[in-house]
Design a protein around this motif. Structure first.
Motif, PDB file in Angstrom:
ATOM      1  N   LEU A  41     -40.740  45.559  42.597  1.00  0.00           N
ATOM      2  CA  LEU A  41     -40.552  45.890  44.011  1.00  0.00           C
ATOM      3  C   LEU A  41     -39.371  45.115  44.595  1.00  0.00           C
ATOM      4  CD1 LEU A  41     -44.290  45.846  45.165  1.00  0.00           C
ATOM      5  CD2 LEU A  41     -42.840  47.874  44.919  1.00  0.00           C
ATOM      6  N   ALA A  42     -39.280  43.829  44.230  1.00  0.00           N
ATOM      7  CA  ALA A  42     -38.200  42.989  44.735  1.00  0.00           C
ATOM      8  C   ALA A  42     -36.844  43.451  44.205  1.00  0.00           C
ATOM      9  CB  ALA A  42     -38.449  41.535  44.346  1.00  0.00           C
ATOM     10  N   GLU A  43     -36.778  43.786  42.924  1.00  0.00           N
ATOM     11  CA  GLU A  43     -35.514  44.242  42.329  1.00  0.00           C
ATOM     12  C   GLU A  43     -35.071  45.563  42.956  1.00  0.00           C
ATOM     13  OE1 GLU A  43     -32.147  44.169  39.930  1.00  0.00           O
ATOM     14  OE2 GLU A  43     -33.616  42.601  40.435  1.00  0.00           O
ATOM     15  N   GLN A  44     -36.017  46.443  43.212  1.00  0.00           N
ATOM     16  CA  GLN A  44     -35.717  47.717  43.845  1.00  0.00           C
ATOM     17  C   GLN A  44     -35.131  47.505  45.247  1.00  0.00           C
ATOM     18  OE1 GLN A  44     -38.981  50.510  45.175  1.00  0.00           O
ATOM     19  NE2 GLN A  44     -38.262  51.686  43.415  1.00  0.00           N
ATOM     20  N   ALA A  45     -35.761  46.619  46.021  1.00  0.00           N
ATOM     21  CA  ALA A  45     -35.284  46.338  47.380  1.00  0.00           C
ATOM     22  C   ALA A  45     -33.907  45.683  47.354  1.00  0.00           C
ATOM     23  CB  ALA A  45     -36.284  45.439  48.107  1.00  0.00           C
ATOM     24  N   LYS A  46     -33.688  44.766  46.431  1.00  0.00           N
ATOM     25  CA  LYS A  46     -32.397  44.084  46.322  1.00  0.00           C
ATOM     26  C   LYS A  46     -31.277  45.063  45.979  1.00  0.00           C
ATOM     27  CE  LYS A  46     -30.028  40.307  43.899  1.00  0.00           C
ATOM     28  NZ  LYS A  46     -28.853  41.152  43.539  1.00  0.00           N
ATOM     29  N   ILE A  47     -31.521  45.965  45.041  1.00  0.00           N
ATOM     30  CA  ILE A  47     -30.511  46.947  44.655  1.00  0.00           C
ATOM     31  C   ILE A  47     -30.124  47.821  45.846  1.00  0.00           C
ATOM     32  CG2 ILE A  47     -30.152  49.037  43.272  1.00  0.00           C
ATOM     33  CD1 ILE A  47     -31.818  47.682  41.061  1.00  0.00           C
ATOM     34  N   LEU A  48     -31.122  48.259  46.604  1.00  0.00           N
ATOM     35  CA  LEU A  48     -30.852  49.093  47.772  1.00  0.00           C
ATOM     36  C   LEU A  48     -30.007  48.353  48.809  1.00  0.00           C
ATOM     37  CD1 LEU A  48     -34.343  50.790  48.215  1.00  0.00           C
ATOM     38  CD2 LEU A  48     -32.212  51.897  47.528  1.00  0.00           C
ATOM     39  N   MET A  49     -30.327  47.080  49.053  1.00  0.00           N
ATOM     40  CA  MET A  49     -29.550  46.296  50.024  1.00  0.00           C
ATOM     41  C   MET A  49     -28.148  45.991  49.502  1.00  0.00           C
ATOM     42  SD  MET A  49     -30.623  45.785  53.007  1.00  0.00           S
ATOM     43  CE  MET A  49     -29.473  44.485  53.469  1.00  0.00           C
ATOM     44  N   ASP A  50     -28.018  45.717  48.216  1.00  0.00           N
ATOM     45  CA  ASP A  50     -26.698  45.476  47.629  1.00  0.00           C
ATOM     46  C   ASP A  50     -25.803  46.702  47.803  1.00  0.00           C
ATOM     47  OD1 ASP A  50     -27.432  42.953  46.871  1.00  0.00           O
ATOM     48  OD2 ASP A  50     -27.766  43.444  44.761  1.00  0.00           O
ATOM     49  N   GLU A  51     -26.370  47.876  47.580  1.00  0.00           N
ATOM     50  CA  GLU A  51     -25.609  49.119  47.744  1.00  0.00           C
ATOM     51  C   GLU A  51     -25.190  49.311  49.198  1.00  0.00           C
ATOM     52  OE1 GLU A  51     -28.162  52.150  46.303  1.00  0.00           O
ATOM     53  OE2 GLU A  51     -27.676  51.827  44.195  1.00  0.00           O
ATOM     54  N   ALA A  52     -26.084  48.974  50.127  1.00  0.00           N
ATOM     55  CA  ALA A  52     -25.769  49.115  51.548  1.00  0.00           C
ATOM     56  C   ALA A  52     -24.613  48.209  51.953  1.00  0.00           C
ATOM     57  CB  ALA A  52     -27.006  48.810  52.392  1.00  0.00           C
ATOM     58  N   GLU A  53     -24.615  46.977  51.430  1.00  0.00           N
ATOM     59  CA  GLU A  53     -23.537  46.045  51.759  1.00  0.00           C
ATOM     60  C   GLU A  53     -22.231  46.427  51.079  1.00  0.00           C
ATOM     61  OE1 GLU A  53     -25.269  41.862  53.064  1.00  0.00           O
ATOM     62  OE2 GLU A  53     -25.485  42.163  50.898  1.00  0.00           O
ATOM     63  N   ASN A  67     -21.197  49.351  50.168  1.00  0.00           N
ATOM     64  CA  ASN A  67     -20.650  50.604  50.691  1.00  0.00           C
ATOM     65  C   ASN A  67     -20.485  50.603  52.204  1.00  0.00           C
ATOM     66  OD1 ASN A  67     -20.580  51.929  48.101  1.00  0.00           O
ATOM     67  ND2 ASN A  67     -22.808  52.118  48.235  1.00  0.00           N
ATOM     68  N   ASN A  68     -20.741  49.426  52.836  1.00  0.00           N
ATOM     69  CA  ASN A  68     -20.574  49.280  54.291  1.00  0.00           C
ATOM     70  C   ASN A  68     -21.332  50.371  55.060  1.00  0.00           C
ATOM     71  OD1 ASN A  68     -18.805  46.997  54.214  1.00  0.00           O
ATOM     72  ND2 ASN A  68     -17.162  48.379  53.560  1.00  0.00           N
ATOM     73  N   LEU A  69     -22.570  50.602  54.675  1.00  0.00           N
ATOM     74  CA  LEU A  69     -23.378  51.604  55.360  1.00  0.00           C
ATOM     75  C   LEU A  69     -23.682  51.164  56.787  1.00  0.00           C
ATOM     76  CD1 LEU A  69     -25.902  52.642  52.564  1.00  0.00           C
ATOM     77  CD2 LEU A  69     -23.654  53.595  53.087  1.00  0.00           C
ATOM     78  N   GLY A  70     -23.994  52.119  57.632  1.00  0.00           N
ATOM     79  CA  GLY A  70     -24.275  51.836  59.036  1.00  0.00           C
ATOM     80  C   GLY A  70     -25.568  51.060  59.222  1.00  0.00           C
ATOM     81  N   GLU A  71     -25.789  50.619  60.457  1.00  0.00           N
ATOM     82  CA  GLU A  71     -26.953  49.766  60.749  1.00  0.00           C
ATOM     83  C   GLU A  71     -28.270  50.474  60.458  1.00  0.00           C
ATOM     84  OE1 GLU A  71     -28.877  47.131  64.423  1.00  0.00           O
ATOM     85  OE2 GLU A  71     -27.090  48.360  64.753  1.00  0.00           O
ATOM     86  N   LYS A  72     -28.372  51.760  60.797  1.00  0.00           N
ATOM     87  CA  LYS A  72     -29.619  52.498  60.568  1.00  0.00           C
ATOM     88  C   LYS A  72     -29.957  52.533  59.080  1.00  0.00           C
ATOM     89  CE  LYS A  72     -31.903  56.940  61.336  1.00  0.00           C
ATOM     90  NZ  LYS A  72     -31.761  58.323  61.860  1.00  0.00           N
ATOM     91  N   ALA A  73     -28.958  52.826  58.240  1.00  0.00           N
ATOM     92  CA  ALA A  73     -29.191  52.888  56.800  1.00  0.00           C
ATOM     93  C   ALA A  73     -29.550  51.520  56.239  1.00  0.00           C
ATOM     94  CB  ALA A  73     -27.956  53.434  56.092  1.00  0.00           C
ATOM     95  N   ARG A  74     -28.912  50.476  56.760  1.00  0.00           N
ATOM     96  CA  ARG A  74     -29.206  49.117  56.287  1.00  0.00           C
ATOM     97  C   ARG A  74     -30.629  48.715  56.648  1.00  0.00           C
ATOM     98  NH1 ARG A  74     -24.623  45.624  55.482  1.00  0.00           N
ATOM     99  NH2 ARG A  74     -25.710  43.937  56.559  1.00  0.00           N
ATOM    100  N   ILE A  75     -31.076  49.058  57.856  1.00  0.00           N
ATOM    101  CA  ILE A  75     -32.437  48.725  58.282  1.00  0.00           C
ATOM    102  C   ILE A  75     -33.459  49.460  57.417  1.00  0.00           C
ATOM    103  CG2 ILE A  75     -34.121  48.998  60.153  1.00  0.00           C
ATOM    104  CD1 ILE A  75     -31.816  48.477  62.112  1.00  0.00           C
ATOM    105  N   GLU A  76     -33.201  50.750  57.145  1.00  0.00           N
ATOM    106  CA  GLU A  76     -34.121  51.529  56.316  1.00  0.00           C
ATOM    107  C   GLU A  76     -34.240  50.940  54.920  1.00  0.00           C
ATOM    108  OE1 GLU A  76     -32.545  55.453  56.448  1.00  0.00           O
ATOM    109  OE2 GLU A  76     -33.446  55.932  58.400  1.00  0.00           O
ATOM    110  N   ARG A  77     -33.099  50.488  54.373  1.00  0.00           N
ATOM    111  CA  ARG A  77     -33.126  49.900  53.036  1.00  0.00           C
ATOM    112  C   ARG A  77     -33.778  48.519  53.050  1.00  0.00           C
ATOM    113  NH1 ARG A  77     -28.852  51.800  49.194  1.00  0.00           N
ATOM    114  NH2 ARG A  77     -28.478  53.966  49.749  1.00  0.00           N
ATOM    115  N   TRP A  78     -33.524  47.757  54.109  1.00  0.00           N
ATOM    116  CA  TRP A  78     -34.146  46.433  54.200  1.00  0.00           C
ATOM    117  C   TRP A  78     -35.661  46.538  54.234  1.00  0.00           C
ATOM    118  CZ3 TRP A  78     -32.948  41.555  53.425  1.00  0.00           C
ATOM    119  CH2 TRP A  78     -33.871  40.592  53.845  1.00  0.00           C
TER     120      TRP A  78
END
Length: 372
Positions: free
Chosen positions: A116-128, A130-141
């Motif tokens: 679960l932790a690795e999955q969440a980390k990968i999603l946040m790494d991708e968001a950072e 790719n400079n995704l917007g705030e909404k996408a970053r919150i959803e991934r966080w």
């Protein structure tokens, strides 16, 4: 900073307290540092340094303890199951067992905390990256504490283990927004697992960090609300009440009464009033805000259900409650209990708490009927 006490004498520390040059263990002063060196730190210093220095070493250690606690607590439920992420019973690297701490039913939702932790980390790494917007970053966080299958928050010792997983992942960052989010998640996890003494310094450090970094008012109010929750859990009810009243007033000024943060603050304030047996004030506030919660959030939203639960408690716990008050409390709790079981499952901590309240209210109503 989560290591908030001197390693030698356990006195509270400032965020910039002196520290060991090699491993960054913090102390009140040079005297404490020298004393701790003689009492065994000399033998541990290199090991702590190799483990990423004091904060990282401490986070890794607490994470392993939290995972072991979560796996043990879930052992009966997870017997014979496999992780929905890696499809294994034991994690290939850590050899940890499975957990399930959400509202998933049947064979769904079983996982390793590490997965679960690795999955969440990968999603946040991708968001950072790719400079995704705030909404996408919150959803991934949110994947750090929110199940992607049943769309409900993790709870109890599983939430605590994920809190430590998140903190150990981001502890090395500067005091940016991600590090603050990780600290907040850790505080929430510790609180949810009822490790309130451990949660307190995390909550206090979070509030101090936001103030020190010039955080916006709403962030300060959120940190104060979390600290008040921990005060209440530790029995410091008057302190919790004062802080929750200020948080509610603050959100009313910043937002309207129909904002979710205001509704949540109102519920927390009412909860403190009930705890201090100020039932009339609690009922007045909840009668005003429950229709707002229904209109804005919906009848089945967890916050709406919590407000109704607190209203019922204000009714049946009052020694001056009338027969009609007790009947209304029982009816309300029966409805709330059915909704909790349907939406979150009967094993959810809040569902069990509502069930306990319902049984208590029924007993009081039955006793009154006997007297009459």
């Amino acid at each position: 900073m989560i290591l908030t006490n001197c390693a030698a004498c356990a006195a509270p520390l400032a965020h910039n307290a002196p520290r060991c040059i090699r491993c960054h263990t913090r102390y009140c002063n040079k005297t404490c540092q020298h004393d701790h060196w003689r009492r065994g730190h000399k033998q541990m210093c290199k090991k702590i340094h190799r483990g990423g220095n004091a904060e990282q070493y401490h986070a890794d250690k607490k994470y392993k303890e939290a995972v072991a606690e979560a796996v043990e607590a879930c052992a009966e439920d997870t017997k014979g199951q496999t992780c929905f992420i890696c499809t294994q019973a034991l994690h290939w690297k850590t050899k940890e067992g499975l957990v399930r701490g959400c509202a998933c039913r049947g064979t769904a939702g079983f996982a390793h905390v590490s997965c679960l932790a690795e999955q969440a980390k990968i999603l946040m790494d991708e968001a950072e990256e790719n400079n995704l917007g705030e909404k996408a970053r919150i959803e991934r966080w949110m994947r750090w504490d929110f199940c992607g299958l049943c769309q409900q928050y993790y709870h109890g010792v599983v939430a605590c283990a994920l809190g430590w997983a998140c903190w150990k992942t981001y502890v090395g960052r500067p005091e940016d927004s991600v590090r603050c989010l990780a600290m907040n998640l850790l505080g929430n996890g510790l609180h949810d697992a009822k490790h309130h003494e451990e949660a307190l310094p995390v909550r206090e450090a979070m509030l101090a960090t936001i103030r020190r970094s010039g955080g916006i008012e709403v962030s300060i109010l959120d940190a104060q609300n979390n600290l008040a929750n921990t005060y209440g859990a530790l029995g410091r009810f008057e302190e919790a009440l004062r802080m929750r009243r200020d948080v509610y007033s603050g959100h009313l000024k910043l937002h309207c009464e129909e904002h979710q943060r205001t509704i949540m603050a109102a519920n927390n304030y009412a909860m403190s009033l009930v705890k201090l047996e100020r039932f009339q004030e609690a009922k007045s506030l909840l009668i005003k805000m429950m229709p707002v919660a229904r209109r804005v959030l919906g009848e089945g939203h967890e916050l709406t259900l919590k407000m109704r639960f607190n209203y019922a408690r204000a009714l049946y716990l009052d020694t001056d409650a009338t027969l009609d008050d007790l009947r209304e409390a029982v009816t309300t709790l029966e409805c709330v209990a059915r909704t909790y079981k349907r939406v979150f499952g009967k094993s959810h901590p809040e569902a069990r708490r509502v069930q306990g309240g319902m049984e208590e209210a029924r007993a009081k109503l039955a006793a009154r009927d006997v007297v009459l």
